[in-house]
Structure formats: structure tokens, C-alpha cells
Design a protein around this motif. Structure first.
Motif, PDB file in Angstrom:
ATOM      1  N   GLU A 118      29.423  86.859  40.308  1.00 14.20           N
ATOM      2  CA  GLU A 118      29.737  87.035  41.278  1.00 14.20           C
ATOM      3  C   GLU A 118      30.746  87.330  42.401  1.00 14.20           C
ATOM      4  O   GLU A 118      31.117  87.520  43.016  1.00 14.20           O
ATOM      5  CB  GLU A 118      31.100  85.053  40.749  1.00 14.20           C
ATOM      6  CG  GLU A 118      30.066  84.245  40.332  1.00 14.20           C
ATOM      7  CD  GLU A 118      30.908  83.328  39.921  1.00 14.20           C
ATOM      8  OE1 GLU A 118      31.716  83.219  40.172  1.00 14.20           O
ATOM      9  OE2 GLU A 118      29.899  82.539  39.484  1.00 14.20           O
ATOM     10  N   SER A 119      31.899  87.936  41.323  1.00 17.55           N
ATOM     11  CA  SER A 119      32.641  89.700  42.208  1.00 17.55           C
ATOM     12  C   SER A 119      31.763  90.269  42.750  1.00 17.55           C
ATOM     13  O   SER A 119      31.848  90.455  43.866  1.00 17.55           O
ATOM     14  CB  SER A 119      33.248  89.643  41.206  1.00 17.55           C
ATOM     15  OG  SER A 119      32.895  90.961  40.072  1.00 17.55           O
ATOM     16  N   ILE A 120      30.512  90.596  41.973  1.00 23.92           N
ATOM     17  CA  ILE A 120      30.033  92.271  42.860  1.00 23.92           C
ATOM     18  C   ILE A 120      28.869  91.261  43.680  1.00 23.92           C
ATOM     19  O   ILE A 120      27.773  91.820  43.838  1.00 23.92           O
ATOM     20  CB  ILE A 120      28.925  92.766  42.271  1.00 23.92           C
ATOM     21  CG1 ILE A 120      27.774  92.083  40.851  1.00 23.92           C
ATOM     22  CG2 ILE A 120      30.030  93.634  41.236  1.00 23.92           C
ATOM     23  CD1 ILE A 120      27.719  93.197  40.469  1.00 23.92           C
ATOM     24  N   GLY A 121      28.594  90.053  44.100  1.00 25.50           N
ATOM     25  CA  GLY A 121      28.093  89.119  45.413  1.00 25.50           C
ATOM     26  C   GLY A 121      26.391  89.195  44.772  1.00 25.50           C
ATOM     27  O   GLY A 121      25.370  89.346  45.175  1.00 25.50           O
ATOM     28  N   PHE A 122      26.191  89.120  43.321  1.00 22.01           N
ATOM     29  CA  PHE A 122      24.724  88.971  42.651  1.00 22.01           C
ATOM     30  C   PHE A 122      24.507  87.897  43.249  1.00 22.01           C
ATOM     31  O   PHE A 122      25.027  86.957  42.550  1.00 22.01           O
ATOM     32  CB  PHE A 122      24.977  89.441  41.200  1.00 22.01           C
ATOM     33  CG  PHE A 122      23.711  88.653  40.233  1.00 22.01           C
ATOM     34  CD1 PHE A 122      22.697  90.675  39.858  1.00 22.01           C
ATOM     35  CD2 PHE A 122      23.050  87.988  40.129  1.00 22.01           C
ATOM     36  CE1 PHE A 122      21.666  90.133  39.781  1.00 22.01           C
ATOM     37  CE2 PHE A 122      22.442  88.195  39.264  1.00 22.01           C
ATOM     38  CZ  PHE A 122      20.940  88.670  39.347  1.00 22.01           C
ATOM     39  N   ILE A 123      23.304  87.698  43.800  1.00 21.70           N
ATOM     40  CA  ILE A 123      22.470  86.877  44.209  1.00 21.70           C
ATOM     41  C   ILE A 123      20.909  85.776  42.989  1.00 21.70           C
ATOM     42  O   ILE A 123      20.282  87.251  43.225  1.00 21.70           O
ATOM     43  CB  ILE A 123      21.928  86.870  45.409  1.00 21.70           C
ATOM     44  CG1 ILE A 123      23.160  87.276  46.305  1.00 21.70           C
ATOM     45  CG2 ILE A 123      21.011  85.075  45.929  1.00 21.70           C
ATOM     46  CD1 ILE A 123      22.418  86.920  48.187  1.00 21.70           C
TER      47      ILE A 123
END
Length: 130
Positions: A118-123
Motif C-alpha cells: 500500500e505504501s508503494i502504491g502497488f495495484i
């Protein structure tokens, strides 16, 4: 360093304390050994010299020592709509301890990976390969 890294990825201070609490519980569970109680070679109980370890593991997980030890050393079954509690062997109690430690550690691992992603913006839905 570890605390700083967890704070950097957005883990709250209370969650960091919970992570360390669960990891400590896992380590203490690993120190618990079992022996057959007197007069019951098919049963199991935590060895007396492991009393501090199981007590700390119970405290860290927020359960009573008797409940923790009981869940490791006994098996509950429902027979004819009646609950039956049966003692388990020393080997099975050790396997139960290991399964609990693995489950606790797995939950912590999953939480940290999820928070990191979530902190690195993983989708998750993004397809990387065609």
C-alpha cells in the motif's frame, strides 16, 4: 532501524508494538516443550521448566495460560451434538504449538507485506505481462 522502517511505510506505533508482541509470543512458544502427565502416557502437558515461556506467550497473546496450554494439549470434538475434550499426545501438542506459531507469524508477515504494498502504491489488478 526496524521501527524506523515500519514507520516509513506507514505502520502506526500501536501496530508496531503489536507486531513485536506477537513476534515475542512466537519466540516464547518455540521454547515450550511437552511431557506426558503422570499416569497418562497418551496425554500431554507443558513441562515445568517451560512454565515461564508458556506464561509469557499467553500474556503476550492476551489469553489465560490455562486456555493456551489447554488448546495445545487437548482436542475438542463434537460427538452426537455433545462437545468432547480429549488429550493429545506429546507429539501432537508439539505440532499444535508449531502450527500456532506459524499462523501467528504468517499473520504478521501478511500484514507487513500488505502495508508495504500500500505504501508503494502497488495495484493488484495491474497485469505486468501480456
Amino acid at each position: 532501524r526496524r521501527i524506523n522502517a515500519m514507520q516509513t511505510i506507514g505502520i502506526a506505533a500501536d501496530d508496531i508494538q503489536d507486531i513485536f508482541r506477537v513476534i515475542a509470543a512466537v519466540l516464547h512458544l518455540g521454547n515450550v516443550r511437552f511431557d506426558a502427565p503422570p499416569g497418562n502416557s497418551e496425554g500431554s502437558q507443558a513441562m515445568q521448566e517451560c512454565s515461564d515461556s508458556i506464561e509469557l506467550a499467553a500474556k503476550l497473546t492476551g489469553v489465560a495460560r490455562s486456555l493456551l496450554e489447554g488448546s495445545l494439549c487437548n482436542q475438542n470434538r463434537v460427538v452426537m451434538k455433545e462437545k468432547v475434550r480429549s488429550p493429545v499426545t506429546v507429539r501432537t501438542a508439539s505440532d499444535n504449538r508449531d502450527a500456532l506459531a506459524k499462523a501467528l507469524y504468517g499473520m504478521i508477515f501478511d500484514f507487513i507485506v500488505k502495508t508495504s504494498n500500500e505504501s508503494i502504491g502497488f495495484i493488484e489488478e495491474v497485469k505486468l505481462f501480456v
